[in-house]
Design an enzyme around this catalytic site. Structure first.
Site, PDB file in Angstrom:
ATOM      1  N   ASP A  88     -16.447  12.581  -2.377  1.00 13.90           N
ATOM      2  CA  ASP A  88     -16.064  11.204  -2.490  1.00 13.90           C
ATOM      3  C   ASP A  88     -17.018  10.627  -3.899  1.00 13.90           C
ATOM      4  OD1 ASP A  88     -14.686   8.831  -2.761  1.00 13.90           O
ATOM      5  OD2 ASP A  88     -15.464   8.132  -0.891  1.00 13.90           O
ATOM      6  N   HIS A  96     -12.146  15.603  -3.222  1.00 10.20           N
ATOM      7  CA  HIS A  96     -12.108  13.934  -3.451  1.00 10.20           C
ATOM      8  C   HIS A  96     -13.166  13.555  -4.558  1.00 10.20           C
ATOM      9  CE1 HIS A  96     -11.965  10.150  -0.766  1.00 10.20           C
ATOM     10  NE2 HIS A  96     -12.182   9.996  -1.936  1.00 10.20           N
ATOM     11  N   ASN A 110      -6.940   6.108  -8.045  1.00 13.22           N
ATOM     12  CA  ASN A 110      -7.228   4.553  -8.101  1.00 13.22           C
ATOM     13  C   ASN A 110      -7.923   4.365  -9.704  1.00 13.22           C
ATOM     14  OD1 ASN A 110      -9.494   6.082  -7.296  1.00 13.22           O
ATOM     15  ND2 ASN A 110     -10.484   4.065  -6.249  1.00 13.22           N
ATOM     16  N   HIS A 156      -7.601   7.509   3.281  1.00  9.27           N
ATOM     17  CA  HIS A 156      -8.583   6.490   3.421  1.00  9.27           C
ATOM     18  C   HIS A 156      -8.195   5.760   4.648  1.00  9.27           C
ATOM     19  CE1 HIS A 156     -11.959   4.047   1.611  1.00  9.27           C
ATOM     20  NE2 HIS A 156     -11.655   3.431   2.883  1.00  9.27           N
ATOM     21  N   HIS A 185     -13.643  10.645  -8.027  1.00  4.83           N
ATOM     22  CA  HIS A 185     -12.991   9.346  -8.769  1.00  4.83           C
ATOM     23  C   HIS A 185     -13.528   9.790 -10.240  1.00  4.83           C
ATOM     24  CE1 HIS A 185     -11.561   7.330  -5.171  1.00  4.83           C
ATOM     25  NE2 HIS A 185     -12.735   7.899  -4.477  1.00  4.83           N
ATOM     26  N   PHE A 186     -12.907  10.186 -11.018  1.00  3.37           N
ATOM     27  CA  PHE A 186     -13.421  10.482 -12.350  1.00  3.37           C
ATOM     28  C   PHE A 186     -12.939   9.302 -13.399  1.00  3.37           C
ATOM     29  CE2 PHE A 186     -14.193  15.409 -12.270  1.00  3.37           C
ATOM     30  CZ  PHE A 186     -15.279  15.167 -11.468  1.00  3.37           C
ATOM     31  N   ARG A 187     -12.369   8.343 -12.703  1.00  2.00           N
ATOM     32  CA  ARG A 187     -12.306   7.103 -13.417  1.00  2.00           C
ATOM     33  C   ARG A 187     -11.429   6.962 -14.666  1.00  2.00           C
ATOM     34  NH1 ARG A 187     -13.503   4.540  -8.923  1.00  2.00           N
ATOM     35  NH2 ARG A 187     -15.723   4.505  -8.403  1.00  2.00           N
ATOM     36  N   HIS A 243     -20.102   4.278 -10.011  1.00  2.00           N
ATOM     37  CA  HIS A 243     -20.318   3.106 -10.701  1.00  2.00           C
ATOM     38  C   HIS A 243     -21.513   2.832 -11.740  1.00  2.00           C
ATOM     39  CE1 HIS A 243     -16.756   1.503  -8.490  1.00  2.00           C
ATOM     40  NE2 HIS A 243     -17.486   2.117  -7.182  1.00  2.00           N
TER      41      HIS A 243
HETATM   42  C1  NCD Z   1     -14.263   4.622  -3.884  1.00  2.00           C
HETATM   43  C2  NCD Z   1     -14.157   4.156  -5.456  1.00  2.00           C
HETATM   44  O1  NCD Z   1     -15.099   3.540  -5.982  1.00  2.00           O
HETATM   45  O2  NCD Z   1     -13.100   4.467  -5.921  1.00  2.00           O
HETATM   46  N1  NCD Z   1     -15.067   3.822  -3.263  1.00  2.00           N
HETATM   47  C3  NCD Z   1     -15.805   4.410  -2.150  1.00  2.00           C
HETATM   48  O3  NCD Z   1     -16.639   3.364  -1.697  1.00  2.00           O
HETATM   49  N2  NCD Z   1     -15.735   5.154  -1.623  1.00  2.00           N
HETATM   50  C4  NCD Z   1     -12.961   4.252  -3.309  1.00  2.00           C
HETATM   51  C5  NCD Z   1     -12.728   4.843  -1.843  1.00  2.00           C
HETATM   52  O4  NCD Z   1     -12.552   6.148  -1.860  1.00  2.00           O
HETATM   53  O5  NCD Z   1     -12.897   4.044  -1.186  1.00  2.00           O
HETATM   54 ZN    ZN Z   2     -12.678   7.868  -2.457  1.00  2.00          ZN
END
Ligand code: NCD
Ligand code: ZN
Length: 420
Positions: free
Chosen positions: A289, A59, A93, A177, A61-63, A293
């Site tokens: 996760d 899990h 996402n 989620h 998020h490498f954006r 940011h």
């Molecule tokens: C995640 C994100 O910023 O992409 N944020 C988070 O608070 N975990 C999205 C997600 O997994 O809910």
């Molecule tokens: Zn996530």
């Protein structure tokens, strides 16, 4: 013909540490144990270091694409390697979101040749789009039942029902989620306690309960925050994923946006109970996760700051520091960080066994360091674990290629999509 490379030393094999030799040919483990034919290169790791299976983070998020000011696949995968992680599963996402065959194909093309670790992509479940066409392209599917970063919320029982048949037929895992969006409040937030009030634990347990009709399907409940949710998910035959942050940070008082995350940090009792469940082996796996940011975005007023905490580079090092201090056993880390996620997502990774990919992370458990954002590689530029003790890897191999040596990143963009 001998192997290309032999790693000799103490390695975590068959559930315990033993002195052995690991032979690697063409990126795969070809033997374990002393061998007569020892051609090729040899790395003797000595007596103080240990070889663990590389981490598999289910899990992140490498954006990439679309939000590369927060992270890109290069910086994200360097962070992974520097945290002992050799394979990641990236969430959909991104911008545009990966939610059908075309967008997943575009994302794959964009990432090819740019990652320093192996990876797989999730495809998002959305209304009125069948997951079938993207199934052969993805490592798994992701369903967002609660709104969070990105705009791919699908909290509708009919839409979920429609998607489930195709998901089941695909044989792929659905990561969820689980926060029922209809139970989330939108009151003004000043700190993590307000964020917690807006996103109560009942939203989580209710979202999981709504998945009861799919009992026994390959469903993985992401970032579970309470023992009650864990018990319910397990009783339905689902796998469960926890994060380190939900086990070590509570909502506290006055905690700022750097701790703002979805699902939210819970109260102290809930957090402690989750950590206990983890220690008792009631959790399937851990995922970071990793949701970076920028520090700027996180310095905004709490209410408007985005949710998400970086973690791909710190999860395994912090857990190994807990092993060093005798708080948790090595077996738990190897299972939670590597074997279990690899098994859940059907990867040929996650343990030191003949035939598996030679993804190895080597640590010296005597070398504790203090975490500081400046030594991490994410674009996030901050960490909630500032000052925490951690054992960072000394050497990391991805399919037999040395990507980190003497604690320094030295990798190449040889990472591949596990789905091809
Ligand atoms: C995640 C994100 O910023 O992409 N944020 C988070 O608070 N975990 C999205 C997600 O997994 O809910
Ligand atoms: Zn996530």
């Amino acid at each position: 013909m001998g192997p290309d490379l032999v790693i000799a030393g103490r390695a975590f094999v068959g559930g315990e540490l033993k002195d052995t030799e690991i032979g690697i040919t063409d990126g795969k483990i070809v033997f374990i144990g002393p061998k007569a034919d020892r051609g090729g290169d040899r790395i003797d790791i000595g007596t103080s270091r240990i070889v663990l299976p590389g981490g598999v983070d289910p899990h992140v998020h490498f954006r990439d694409p679309g939000m590369t000011q927060k992270e890109d696949f290069g910086t994200g995968s360097i962070s992974a390697v520097c945290g002992g992680v050799t394979c990641v599963l990236d969430m959909p996402n991104t911008k545009p979101p990966a939610l059908d065959a075309d967008s997943v194909r575009d994302k794959k093309a964009r990432l090819r040749g740019r990652s320093y670790c192996d990876y797989g992509l999730f495809g998002a479940i959305s209304k009125n789009r069948s997951p079938s066409k993207m199934a052969p392209l993805v490592a798994g599917f992701k369903l967002f039942m609660g709104s969070t970063t990105g705009e791919i919320l699908t909290n509708d029982d009919t839409a979920i029902y429609k998607a489930m048949k195709d998901i089941e037929a695909s044989g792929k895992v659905l990561s969820v989620h689980a926060e029922d969006d209809s139970l989330l409040l939108h009151e003004y937030e000043r700190d993590c306690t307000d964020h917690l009030r807006n996103r109560p634990a009942t939203a989580e347990v209710n979202a999981i309960r709504r998945l009861s009709p799919y009992k026994g399907m390959k469903i993985n409940i992401c970032h579970v925050t309470t023992s009650e949710s864990l018990a319910l998910a397990s009783s339905l035959g689902f796998t469960t994923e926890v994060t380190l942050h939900h086990m070590v940070f509570d909502a506290g008082t006055g905690r700022g946006a750097k701790f703002k995350v979805n699902p939210p940090l819970r109260d102290r009792k809930t957090m402690e109970s989750l950590y206990r469940s983890f220690g008792e082996g009631s959790v399937t796996m851990i995922g970071s996760d990793h949701a970076p940011h920028t520090a700027d975005e996180k310095s905004q007023e709490f209410d408007s700051a985005p949710s998400g905490i970086p973690g791909v580079e710190t999860t395994m090092p912090i857990l190994l520091n807990m092993v060093r201090s005798g708080t948790i056993p090595m077996q738990l880390v190897a299972e939670m960080c590597s074997a279990a996620p690899a098994r859940a997502f059907g990867m040929n990774k996650g343990s030191i066994e003949v035939g598996k990919d030679a993804d190895l992370s080597i640590f010296d458990l005597r070398k504790t360091e203090q975490i500081g954002a400046s030594r991490l590689h994410s674009k996030a530029g901050y960490t909630p674990y500032e000052g925490w003790g951690a054992v960072f890897p000394n050497m990391v191999l991805v399919r037999g290629e040395v990507q980190l040596q003497d604690g320094e990143f030295c990798g190449e963009t040889m990472g591949e999509d596990i789905i091809g």
